[in-house]
Design an enzyme around this catalytic site. Structure first.
Site, short mmCIF file in Angstrom:
data_model
loop_
_atom_site.label_atom_id
_atom_site.label_comp_id
_atom_site.label_asym_id
_atom_site.label_seq_id
_atom_site.Cartn_x
_atom_site.Cartn_y
_atom_site.Cartn_z
N HIS A 223 0.85 -1.19 0.00
CA HIS A 223 0.00 0.00 0.00
C HIS A 223 0.88 1.24 0.00
O HIS A 223 1.84 1.32 0.79
CB HIS A 223 -0.90 0.01 1.24
CG HIS A 223 -1.71 1.26 1.39
ND1 HIS A 223 -1.73 2.01 2.54
CD2 HIS A 223 -2.52 1.91 0.52
CE1 HIS A 223 -2.52 3.06 2.38
NE2 HIS A 223 -3.01 3.03 1.16
N SER A 224 0.59 2.19 -0.88
CA SER A 224 1.17 3.53 -0.83
C SER A 224 2.69 3.51 -0.84
O SER A 224 3.31 2.88 -1.69
CB SER A 224 0.59 4.25 0.40
OG SER A 224 0.90 5.61 0.37
#
Ligand SMILES: *[C@@H]1O[C@H](CO)[C@@H](O)[C@H](O)[C@H]1NC(C)=O
Ligand SMILES: *[C@@H]1O[C@H](CO)[C@@H](O)[C@H](O)[C@H]1NC(C)=O
Ligand SMILES: *[C@@H]1O[C@H](CO)[C@@H](O)[C@H](O)[C@H]1NC(C)=O
Ligand SMILES: *[C@@H]1O[C@H](CO)[C@@H](O)[C@H](O)[C@H]1NC(C)=O
Length: 392
Positions: A223-224
């Site tokens: 994620h991210s």
């Protein structure tokens, strides 16, 4: 029929599941769900914990360990049904906790995939959480991200939109603001992380490939800013990466975007990373990479850095199947195309799923915690199954 007052004792002894306990008149909202009277929605697995990689540093008071990586191995009670493990990389300012139960007590990504028979590994990146590091080893820390920035950027961007897509945001549980029980649970899990990306990347490269050499080829789900590490592992040990799956990759080429037009700051001098990537023709100093702005900067679609043609290729990263998913109402909807363009120009084939285009609407940046999180998990799972079929 067991009499009801016996049930809590049996539950404590693990004989009946907590799910059979009564819930009447019990408030299980937000942190209140920590009460033994509230049932868990997580699935059954066994958990083993390990520290992987690392090195010794000699100091005046003795040798201390640095750069080690905390890893949880979660094994489905019902057995593993798939050949490749899944390794999860959390985003910036949170920890491996982000893959467990959601702040409003629903099933997280880990439980979803465990239930489907996947072997799951969760990490705390070096310098974060249970992989916290000594100040002697250059792990300078950011202060934790402010609650107001979390609201404005992630949980309630629609209240004061800085990009047009923000108004589409509907999936965060609760109001997404201070005082809401689900927001408070989430924001208390926002913790410091190292501000030294060089240090973070070097240690994750070493410990990450070490982990993969121990567990075999795996799908890496990030994620991210967690996406910075799988791209490096794809570069360093591509044969151990079955696929690189990014929920909103934060590897924007050479740049961190500010919310105003033409604003931001330089970062990732190697294009997608702060530490060296293998280019063809080779690069020994990142200043040899020649870049230019591409496209107009608008709030809905930001301009991107691309390489000046003829572009160098990324032959190692090109060996690994690549997926990015992007939420319809996330700020990433405004710049995730920059990473895709950069990879494509460098000869890396990519799949990019804009969730709004496959009927999954209203997600912000933390889609894996939002109300429809399991719909997103299902998209990821279908892509993994597709990759598995290609290999057979
Ligand atoms: C650290 O370990 C090395 C190698 O075993 C040893 O030579 C050194 O004396 C140790 N340092 C301290 C401070 O004990
Ligand atoms: C971190 O927070 C402390 C306490 O408020 C403050 O003194 C310090 O300046 C902050 N550091 C940074 C880098 O913002
Ligand atoms: C960041 O880490 C690198 C690699 O260890 C080190 O050379 C550099 O001095 C560190 N920077 C800071 C600001 O601590
Ligand atoms: C890389 O090149 C720049 C610009 O020519 C130079 O300033 C820098 O010292 C070089 N870095 C290394 C590690 O050689």
């Amino acid at each position: 029929m067991v009499r009801s007052f016996v049930l809590p004792l049996l539950a404590a002894a693990g004989i009946v599941s907590a799910a059979t306990l009564p819930r009447d008149n019990v408030d299980c909202t937000g942190v209140n769900a920590i009460s033994p009277k509230c049932r868990s929605n997580e699935v059954k697995y066994t958990r083993d914990v390990y520290y992987v990689g690392g090195r010794l540093i000699s100091t005046a008071t003795g040798n201390i360990t640095a750069d080690q990586l905390y890893v949880e191995k979660l094994t489905p009670t019902c057995g593993v049904k798939h050949p490749n493990p899944l390794v999860f990389f959390h985003g910036g300012a949170v920890s491996g906790v982000t893959w467990l139960n959601t702040p409003d007590g629903r099933k997280g990504f880990a439980s979803h995939f465990i239930e489907k028979g996947y072997q799951v590994y969760l990490l705390d990146h070096t310098g974060v959480g249970r992989s916290s590091q000594e100040a002697t080893s250059e792990y300078t820390l950011w202060n934790s991200t402010g609650v107001e920035s979390v609201q404005a950027g992630f949980t309630a961007p629609e209240l004061n939109p800085t990009y047009p897509q923000a108004t589409l945001h509907t999936q965060w549980p609760g109001t997404g603001q201070k005082g809401d029980p689900y927001f408070d649970q989430f924001s208390k899990g926002v913790i410091p992380f190292t501000s030294n990306w060089t240090m973070g990347e070097l240690s994750m490269r070493a410990s990450g490939c070490k982990l993969l050499s121990l567990i075999g080829p795996s799908y890496l789900i990030s994620h991210s800013s967690g996406a910075q590490y799988p791209i490096l592992l794809s570069n360093d040990c591509p044969d151990l990466v079955a696929g690189n799956i990014n929920l909103e990759h934060s590897t924007q080429p050479f740049w961190n975007y500010g919310s105003a037009l033409n604003s931001g700051s330089s970062i990732r001098p190697w294009g997608l990373a702060n530490t060296p990537l293998t280019y063809d023709p080779p690069v020994t100093n990142s200043s040899e990479l020649s870049k230019e702005w591409d496209g107009e900067d608008t709030l809905a679609k930001r301009r991107c850095y691309i390489q000046t043609e003829p572009a160098r290729k990324l032959p190692q990263i090109a060996k690994v199947p690549y997926l990015c998913t992007t939420g319809e109402a996330s700020v990433h909807a405004t710049y995730d195309h920059c990473v895709i363009n950069y990879l494509n120009q460098a000869g890396v084939k990519t799949d990019w799923i804009k969730l709004g285009e496959v009927g999954i609407h209203g997600n912000g940046h933390f889609g894996h915690l939002e109300l429809n999180n399991l719909e997103i998990a299902s998209v990821v799972e279908q892509w993994i199954q597709y990759q598995d079929r290609q290999k057979r």
